[in-house]
Design a protein around this motif. Structure first.
Motif, PDB file in Angstrom:
ATOM      1  N   TRP A   3       0.804  -1.225   0.000  1.00 23.69           N
ATOM      2  CA  TRP A   3       0.000   0.000   0.000  1.00 23.69           C
ATOM      3  C   TRP A   3       0.836   1.273   0.000  1.00 23.69           C
ATOM      4  N   VAL A   4       2.141   1.166   0.251  1.00 21.91           N
ATOM      5  CA  VAL A   4       3.021   2.336   0.192  1.00 21.91           C
ATOM      6  C   VAL A   4       4.080   2.205  -0.905  1.00 21.91           C
ATOM      7  N   LYS A   5       3.949   1.209  -1.735  1.00 25.85           N
ATOM      8  CA  LYS A   5       4.923   0.976  -2.807  1.00 25.85           C
ATOM      9  C   LYS A   5       5.047   2.213  -3.695  1.00 25.85           C
ATOM     10  N   GLY A   6       6.286   2.663  -3.894  1.00 28.12           N
ATOM     11  CA  GLY A   6       6.557   3.805  -4.750  1.00 28.12           C
ATOM     12  C   GLY A   6       6.275   5.164  -4.134  1.00 28.12           C
ATOM     13  N   LYS A   7       5.938   5.205  -2.863  1.00 28.82           N
ATOM     14  CA  LYS A   7       5.596   6.474  -2.213  1.00 28.82           C
ATOM     15  C   LYS A   7       6.677   6.923  -1.247  1.00 28.82           C
ATOM     16  N   LYS A   8       6.645   8.212  -0.906  1.00 27.26           N
ATOM     17  CA  LYS A   8       7.506   8.742   0.146  1.00 27.26           C
ATOM     18  C   LYS A   8       6.838   8.443   1.478  1.00 27.26           C
ATOM     19  N   VAL A   9       7.634   8.004   2.427  1.00 26.04           N
ATOM     20  CA  VAL A   9       7.096   7.708   3.756  1.00 26.04           C
ATOM     21  C   VAL A   9       7.999   8.304   4.826  1.00 26.04           C
ATOM     22  N   GLY A  10       7.418   8.561   5.976  1.00 26.61           N
ATOM     23  CA  GLY A  10       8.168   8.946   7.155  1.00 26.61           C
ATOM     24  C   GLY A  10       8.038   7.825   8.161  1.00 26.61           C
ATOM     25  N   VAL A  11       9.084   7.555   8.904  1.00 20.56           N
ATOM     26  CA  VAL A  11       9.068   6.494   9.899  1.00 20.56           C
ATOM     27  C   VAL A  11       9.030   7.114  11.288  1.00 20.56           C
ATOM     28  N   ILE A  12       7.982   6.774  12.035  1.00 15.46           N
ATOM     29  CA  ILE A  12       7.875   7.205  13.427  1.00 15.46           C
ATOM     30  C   ILE A  12       8.443   6.071  14.266  1.00 15.46           C
ATOM     31  N   ARG A  13       9.429   6.389  15.087  1.00 12.55           N
ATOM     32  CA  ARG A  13      10.139   5.320  15.785  1.00 12.55           C
ATOM     33  C   ARG A  13      10.565   5.762  17.171  1.00 12.55           C
ATOM     34  N   ASN A  14      10.630   4.790  18.064  1.00 18.71           N
ATOM     35  CA  ASN A  14      11.276   4.991  19.353  1.00 18.71           C
ATOM     36  C   ASN A  14      12.108   3.744  19.637  1.00 18.71           C
ATOM     37  N   ARG A  15      12.677   3.662  20.806  1.00 24.92           N
ATOM     38  CA  ARG A  15      13.600   2.556  21.100  1.00 24.92           C
ATOM     39  C   ARG A  15      12.935   1.185  21.070  1.00 24.92           C
ATOM     40  N   THR A  16      11.612   1.115  21.144  1.00 22.23           N
ATOM     41  CA  THR A  16      10.926  -0.185  21.104  1.00 22.23           C
ATOM     42  C   THR A  16      10.585  -0.605  19.688  1.00 22.23           C
ATOM     43  N   GLY A  17      10.906   0.204  18.683  1.00 23.09           N
ATOM     44  CA  GLY A  17      10.558  -0.088  17.292  1.00 23.09           C
ATOM     45  C   GLY A  17      11.481  -1.108  16.655  1.00 23.09           C
ATOM     46  N   ILE A  18      11.265  -2.379  16.986  1.00 27.31           N
ATOM     47  CA  ILE A  18      12.070  -3.477  16.432  1.00 27.31           C
ATOM     48  C   ILE A  18      11.137  -4.604  15.986  1.00 27.31           C
ATOM     49  N   ASP A  19      11.650  -5.468  15.130  1.00 25.07           N
ATOM     50  CA  ASP A  19      10.862  -6.626  14.718  1.00 25.07           C
ATOM     51  C   ASP A  19      11.282  -7.855  15.540  1.00 25.07           C
ATOM     52  N   GLY A  20      10.766  -9.000  15.191  1.00 33.18           N
ATOM     53  CA  GLY A  20      11.049 -10.229  15.931  1.00 33.18           C
ATOM     54  C   GLY A  20      12.502 -10.676  15.881  1.00 33.18           C
ATOM     55  N   LYS A  21      13.264 -10.126  14.949  1.00 32.90           N
ATOM     56  CA  LYS A  21      14.691 -10.472  14.831  1.00 32.90           C
ATOM     57  C   LYS A  21      15.581  -9.364  15.382  1.00 32.90           C
ATOM     58  N   MET A  22      14.971  -8.446  16.169  1.00 30.94           N
ATOM     59  CA  MET A  22      15.678  -7.319  16.783  1.00 30.94           C
ATOM     60  C   MET A  22      16.218  -6.326  15.756  1.00 30.94           C
ATOM     61  N   LYS A  23      15.594  -6.260  14.602  1.00 31.25           N
ATOM     62  CA  LYS A  23      15.978  -5.311  13.563  1.00 31.25           C
ATOM     63  C   LYS A  23      15.155  -4.041  13.743  1.00 31.25           C
ATOM     64  N   ARG A  24      15.807  -2.882  13.673  1.00 30.51           N
ATOM     65  CA  ARG A  24      15.114  -1.605  13.847  1.00 30.51           C
ATOM     66  C   ARG A  24      14.040  -1.423  12.774  1.00 30.51           C
ATOM     67  N   SER A  25      12.923  -0.822  13.161  1.00 35.72           N
ATOM     68  CA  SER A  25      11.816  -0.623  12.218  1.00 35.72           C
ATOM     69  C   SER A  25      12.255   0.181  10.990  1.00 35.72           C
ATOM     70  N   VAL A  26      13.105   1.174  11.172  1.00 35.62           N
ATOM     71  CA  VAL A  26      13.563   1.961  10.030  1.00 35.62           C
ATOM     72  C   VAL A  26      14.373   1.100   9.067  1.00 35.62           C
ATOM     73  N   ASP A  27      15.161   0.157   9.572  1.00 35.75           N
ATOM     74  CA  ASP A  27      15.923  -0.737   8.697  1.00 35.75           C
ATOM     75  C   ASP A  27      14.995  -1.677   7.945  1.00 35.75           C
ATOM     76  N   VAL A  28      13.943  -2.145   8.607  1.00 37.21           N
ATOM     77  CA  VAL A  28      12.964  -3.018   7.946  1.00 37.21           C
ATOM     78  C   VAL A  28      12.335  -2.278   6.765  1.00 37.21           C
ATOM     79  N   VAL A  29      11.963  -1.025   6.976  1.00 38.19           N
ATOM     80  CA  VAL A  29      11.348  -0.236   5.913  1.00 38.19           C
ATOM     81  C   VAL A  29      12.334  -0.018   4.772  1.00 38.19           C
ATOM     82  N   PHE A  30      13.587   0.336   5.071  1.00 39.42           N
ATOM     83  CA  PHE A  30      14.595   0.537   4.028  1.00 39.42           C
ATOM     84  C   PHE A  30      14.839  -0.743   3.240  1.00 39.42           C
TER      85      PHE A  30
END
Length: 70
Positions: A3-30
Motif C-alpha cells: 500500500w506504500v509501494k513507490g511512495k515517500k514515507v516517514g518512519v515514526i520510531r522509538n527505542r521499542t521499534g524493532i521486529d522479531g529479529k531485533m531489527k530496527r523498524s527503520v531498517d525493515v522499511v529501508f
C-alpha cells in the motif's frame, strides 16, 4: 507493504521499534526497498532512544541511513 509501494514515507520510531529479529523498524522499511523514506520522527528520547525520558535530545542523524531526524 504494498500500500506504500513507490511512495515517500516517514518512519515514526522509538527505542521499542524493532521486529522479531531485533531489527530496527527503520531498517525493515529501508530493506523493503519499494518506497522512499523521507524522514525519521522520534519522541523526546530521539529515534535511536539515546536520551532519557523528559530530557530531550538534539537533532540526530541516523548514521546508517544518513537521514536527519525531524
Amino acid at each position: 507493504m504494498s500500500w506504500v509501494k513507490g511512495k515517500k514515507v516517514g518512519v515514526i520510531r522509538n527505542r521499542t521499534g524493532i521486529d522479531g529479529k531485533m531489527k530496527r523498524s527503520v531498517d525493515v522499511v529501508f530493506e523493503e526497498g519499494d518506497m522512499k523514506v523521507s524522514g525519521l520522527y522520534g519522541g523526546e528520547d530521539g529515534v535511536g532512544g539515546d536520551g532519557q525520558g523528559g530530557e530531550g535530545v538534539e537533532w540526530n542523524t541516523d548514521e546508517k541511513r544518513g537521514l536527519r531526524e525531524k
